[in-house]
Design a protein around this motif. Structure first.
Motif, PDB file in Angstrom:
ATOM      1  N   HIS A  39       0.852  -1.189   0.000  1.00  9.40           N
ATOM      2  CA  HIS A  39       0.000   0.000   0.000  1.00  9.40           C
ATOM      3  C   HIS A  39       0.892   1.245   0.000  1.00  9.40           C
ATOM      4  N   VAL A  40       0.317   2.354  -0.413  1.00 10.53           N
ATOM      5  CA  VAL A  40       1.095   3.562  -0.659  1.00 10.53           C
ATOM      6  C   VAL A  40       0.561   4.715   0.175  1.00 10.53           C
ATOM      7  N   LEU A  41       1.465   5.462   0.795  1.00 12.41           N
ATOM      8  CA  LEU A  41       1.127   6.688   1.511  1.00 12.41           C
ATOM      9  C   LEU A  41       1.755   7.853   0.763  1.00 12.41           C
ATOM     10  N   VAL A  42       0.925   8.784   0.308  1.00 11.59           N
ATOM     11  CA  VAL A  42       1.406   9.949  -0.434  1.00 11.59           C
ATOM     12  C   VAL A  42       1.194  11.178   0.435  1.00 11.59           C
ATOM     13  N   GLU A  43       2.273  11.829   0.817  1.00 13.58           N
ATOM     14  CA  GLU A  43       2.195  13.025   1.653  1.00 13.58           C
ATOM     15  C   GLU A  43       2.656  14.227   0.854  1.00 13.58           C
TER      16      GLU A  43
ATOM     17  N   GLN B  46       0.337   1.881  12.137  1.00 14.15           N
ATOM     18  CA  GLN B  46      -0.367   1.978  10.862  1.00 14.15           C
ATOM     19  C   GLN B  46       0.571   2.456   9.755  1.00 14.15           C
ATOM     20  N   ARG B  47       1.479   3.372  10.066  1.00 16.28           N
ATOM     21  CA  ARG B  47       2.432   3.802   9.055  1.00 16.28           C
ATOM     22  C   ARG B  47       3.285   2.623   8.586  1.00 16.28           C
ATOM     23  N   ASP B  48       3.541   1.690   9.500  1.00 15.40           N
ATOM     24  CA  ASP B  48       4.368   0.535   9.176  1.00 15.40           C
ATOM     25  C   ASP B  48       3.673  -0.391   8.192  1.00 15.40           C
ATOM     26  N   ARG B  49       2.339  -0.251   8.058  1.00 18.22           N
ATOM     27  CA  ARG B  49       1.594  -1.095   7.120  1.00 18.22           C
ATOM     28  C   ARG B  49       1.760  -0.646   5.675  1.00 18.22           C
ATOM     29  N   PHE B  50       2.225   0.577   5.457  1.00 19.63           N
ATOM     30  CA  PHE B  50       2.407   1.070   4.102  1.00 19.63           C
ATOM     31  C   PHE B  50       3.761   0.625   3.574  1.00 19.63           C
ATOM     32  N   ALA B  51       3.750  -0.014   2.416  1.00 19.21           N
ATOM     33  CA  ALA B  51       5.011  -0.471   1.822  1.00 19.21           C
ATOM     34  C   ALA B  51       5.872   0.702   1.408  1.00 19.21           C
ATOM     35  N   VAL B  52       5.228   1.757   0.907  1.00 23.62           N
ATOM     36  CA  VAL B  52       5.954   2.886   0.345  1.00 23.62           C
ATOM     37  C   VAL B  52       5.319   4.178   0.801  1.00 23.62           C
TER      38      VAL B  52
ATOM     39  N   ASP C 151      14.441   6.684  17.927  1.00 21.31           N
ATOM     40  CA  ASP C 151      13.973   5.844  19.028  1.00 21.31           C
ATOM     41  C   ASP C 151      13.637   4.449  18.526  1.00 21.31           C
ATOM     42  N   ILE C 152      13.075   4.392  17.312  1.00 18.19           N
ATOM     43  CA  ILE C 152      12.692   3.114  16.709  1.00 18.19           C
ATOM     44  C   ILE C 152      13.169   3.116  15.258  1.00 18.19           C
ATOM     45  N   GLY C 153      13.869   2.068  14.865  1.00 20.66           N
ATOM     46  CA  GLY C 153      14.308   1.936  13.486  1.00 20.66           C
ATOM     47  C   GLY C 153      13.360   1.085  12.676  1.00 20.66           C
ATOM     48  N   VAL C 154      13.830   0.599  11.543  1.00 20.80           N
ATOM     49  CA  VAL C 154      12.998  -0.225  10.666  1.00 20.80           C
ATOM     50  C   VAL C 154      12.694  -1.548  11.356  1.00 20.80           C
ATOM     51  N   SER C 155      11.421  -1.909  11.423  1.00 22.38           N
ATOM     52  CA  SER C 155      10.988  -3.118  12.122  1.00 22.38           C
ATOM     53  C   SER C 155      11.226  -4.358  11.266  1.00 22.38           C
ATOM     54  N   PRO C 156      11.179  -5.550  11.876  1.00 21.74           N
ATOM     55  CA  PRO C 156      11.273  -6.778  11.075  1.00 21.74           C
ATOM     56  C   PRO C 156      10.191  -6.866   9.999  1.00 21.74           C
ATOM     57  N   ARG C 157       8.983  -6.378  10.312  1.00 24.24           N
ATOM     58  CA  ARG C 157       7.948  -6.352   9.280  1.00 24.24           C
ATOM     59  C   ARG C 157       8.350  -5.402   8.160  1.00 24.24           C
ATOM     60  N   GLY C 158       8.975  -4.276   8.528  1.00 25.54           N
ATOM     61  CA  GLY C 158       9.444  -3.351   7.521  1.00 25.54           C
ATOM     62  C   GLY C 158      10.503  -3.977   6.628  1.00 25.54           C
ATOM     63  N   VAL C 159      11.395  -4.798   7.206  1.00 20.33           N
ATOM     64  CA  VAL C 159      12.401  -5.491   6.411  1.00 20.33           C
ATOM     65  C   VAL C 159      11.739  -6.370   5.354  1.00 20.33           C
TER      66      VAL C 159
ATOM     67  N   MET D 180      11.692   2.815   3.813  1.00 21.00           N
ATOM     68  CA  MET D 180      12.199   2.779   5.187  1.00 21.00           C
ATOM     69  C   MET D 180      11.932   4.045   5.995  1.00 21.00           C
ATOM     70  N   ALA D 181      12.041   5.220   5.372  1.00 21.04           N
ATOM     71  CA  ALA D 181      12.047   6.469   6.137  1.00 21.04           C
ATOM     72  C   ALA D 181      10.786   6.651   6.970  1.00 21.04           C
ATOM     73  N   HIS D 182       9.619   6.283   6.444  1.00 17.59           N
ATOM     74  CA  HIS D 182       8.371   6.518   7.181  1.00 17.59           C
ATOM     75  C   HIS D 182       8.189   5.561   8.348  1.00 17.59           C
ATOM     76  N   ARG D 183       9.056   4.572   8.460  1.00 21.79           N
ATOM     77  CA  ARG D 183       8.961   3.619   9.566  1.00 21.79           C
ATOM     78  C   ARG D 183       9.777   4.050  10.784  1.00 21.79           C
ATOM     79  N   LEU D 184      10.556   5.101  10.633  1.00 19.67           N
ATOM     80  CA  LEU D 184      11.427   5.537  11.716  1.00 19.67           C
ATOM     81  C   LEU D 184      10.675   6.436  12.690  1.00 19.67           C
ATOM     82  N   VAL D 185      10.967   6.285  13.971  1.00 19.56           N
ATOM     83  CA  VAL D 185      10.462   7.186  15.011  1.00 19.56           C
ATOM     84  C   VAL D 185      11.666   7.948  15.548  1.00 19.56           C
ATOM     85  N   MET D 186      11.679   9.243  15.305  1.00 26.50           N
ATOM     86  CA  MET D 186      12.828  10.062  15.676  1.00 26.50           C
ATOM     87  C   MET D 186      12.792  10.415  17.162  1.00 26.50           C
TER      88      MET D 186
END
Length: 370
Positions: free
Chosen positions: A45-49, A169-175, A247-255, A287-293
């Motif tokens: 799925h795609v998130l367009v910001e 929920q952001r982690d559910r978006f592939a891109v 604080d949080i990097g790319v998750s295993p699901r994100g990989v 990857m970038a949208h999966r990060l929590v700064m």
């Protein structure tokens, strides 16, 4: 599974046809189309910001039309209820029984427009459909049609009264991608397209059928990914977790989602095997949208994309032959730089820097086709 079968050459030709058809109606960089199409082929799925008026809605609708898929636009508002998304059981007085009335999510491509304007409970109504391809209402499960893609948009400005998407929920978006403003030539092209039609909104005819999309998705499952490339993906993800700005990097699901997108990107590029370049082309978008700064990084305005860029710079690129043999032992030509290239424009594979991205984020990647 799709009944139709495609060769790699046929798949690449179909992807190029789709890209060219979308470009007939939308002014958009090919790197954005590459990321979006890769997500569709990867069953993601795609998130367009982006700010209003850049063509997010038009892109989603025209892409669905070019792929021959059903399309529904769902405008997210603060008063939208979960049942308005999934559907609900309605009492039929004639039959004296409850029957399920399908919601707008029962289609191939769902545009969740301004998804961050709906409350979290309504946003969460999409989670099951995005992850499982189904909807559960009153204990009964209803399967969604295939293929199924959610293209969600959100506005980075006018945040009053909005509900930020939770990390899960952001982690559910592939891109996650962004269209940005076109250059002068792009806006001139936009006016030329408007002058040549009598309708307000552009529309295109399909160039492929839904069965072809399913065949593309099946073909991506057969793309070979060398162990070195797999480890490359993992090392980049682990580097984002160890970065002091996150604080949080790319998750295993994100990989896993990155792995799937990389395989899809190889299909678009005309190969039955993935390369480190496929990873680099899609790393930021996946990857970038999966990060929590961290709070400090947020205050300093550090972009998560910069963290991914630094991770790419820190991880050694594995030595994988660009002329990997196909299963029959024959050398396969990488068509990324042949049929998919056109003089004076970005490549389908994401070639060409986006104007909106700082040059220093790519200084470390000399020779990277992105």
């Amino acid at each position: 599974m799709a009944d139709q079968e495609l060769t790699v050459d046929e798949a690449t030709a179909a992807c190029l046809d789709v890209v060219e058809r979308v470009e007939e109606a939308v002014v958009v960089e090919r790197s954005v189309l590459f990321e979006t199409l890769s997500a569709v082929i990867a069953r993601g799925h795609v998130l367009v910001e982006d700010v209003p008026g850049t063509g997010k809605t038009v892109l989603a609708r025209v892409l669905a039309e070019s792929l021959g898929l059903g399309f529904t636009r769902l405008q997210f508002t603060p008063d939208l209820l979960p049942a308005d998304v999934t559907g609900s059981n309605v009492y039929n007085e004639h039959d004296r029984a409850f029957e399920f009335a399908e919601g707008p999510v029962f289609t191939n491509v769902v545009l969740a427009d301004e998804i961050n304007r709906a409350p979290p409970k309504t946003q969460a109504a999409l989670l099951e459909s995005m992850e499982e391809g189904q909807v559960s209402v009153d204990g009964t499960t209803h399967d969604l049609p295939e293929p199924f893609v959610v293209i969600a948009t959100q506005n980075p400005v006018e945040q009053e009264g909005t509900f930020r998407l939770p990390e899960a929920q952001r982690d559910r978006f592939a891109v996650k991608t962004s269209m940005g403003y076109p250059d002068v030539e792009g806006e001139m092209d936009l006016l030329d397209k408007r002058a040549s039609r009598r309708s307000l909104a552009p529309s295109v005819d399909p160039v492929v059928e839904p069965e072809t999309v399913l065949a593309l998705q099946d073909l991506a499952e057969d793309v070979r990914v060398d162990d070195k490339v797999r480890r490359y993906i993992i090392d980049i993800a682990r580097e984002t977790r160890e970065d002091g700005r996150t604080d949080i990097g790319v998750s295993p699901r994100g990989v896993q989602r990155v792995f799937e997108a990389v395989r899809a990107g190889a299909v678009v590029a005309g190969r039955d095997y993935a390369t480190p370049d496929d990873v680099k082309r899609l790393a930021r978008a996946t990857m970038a949208h999966r990060l929590v700064m961290t709070t400090e990084a947020t205050v300093e305005g550090i972009d998560p994309e910069r963290v991914v860029s630094d991770a790419l710079a820190a991880v050694d690129v594995p030595a994988v032959s660009p002329d990997a043999p196909d299963p029959d032992g024959n050398e396969r030509e990488d068509r990324t730089e042949t049929e998919l290239d056109e003089p004076g424009r970005p490549r389908v594979d994401g070639g060409g820097d986006r104007e909106s991205e700082p040059d220093d984020s790519r200084d470390h990647e000399a020779g990277d086709p992105i």
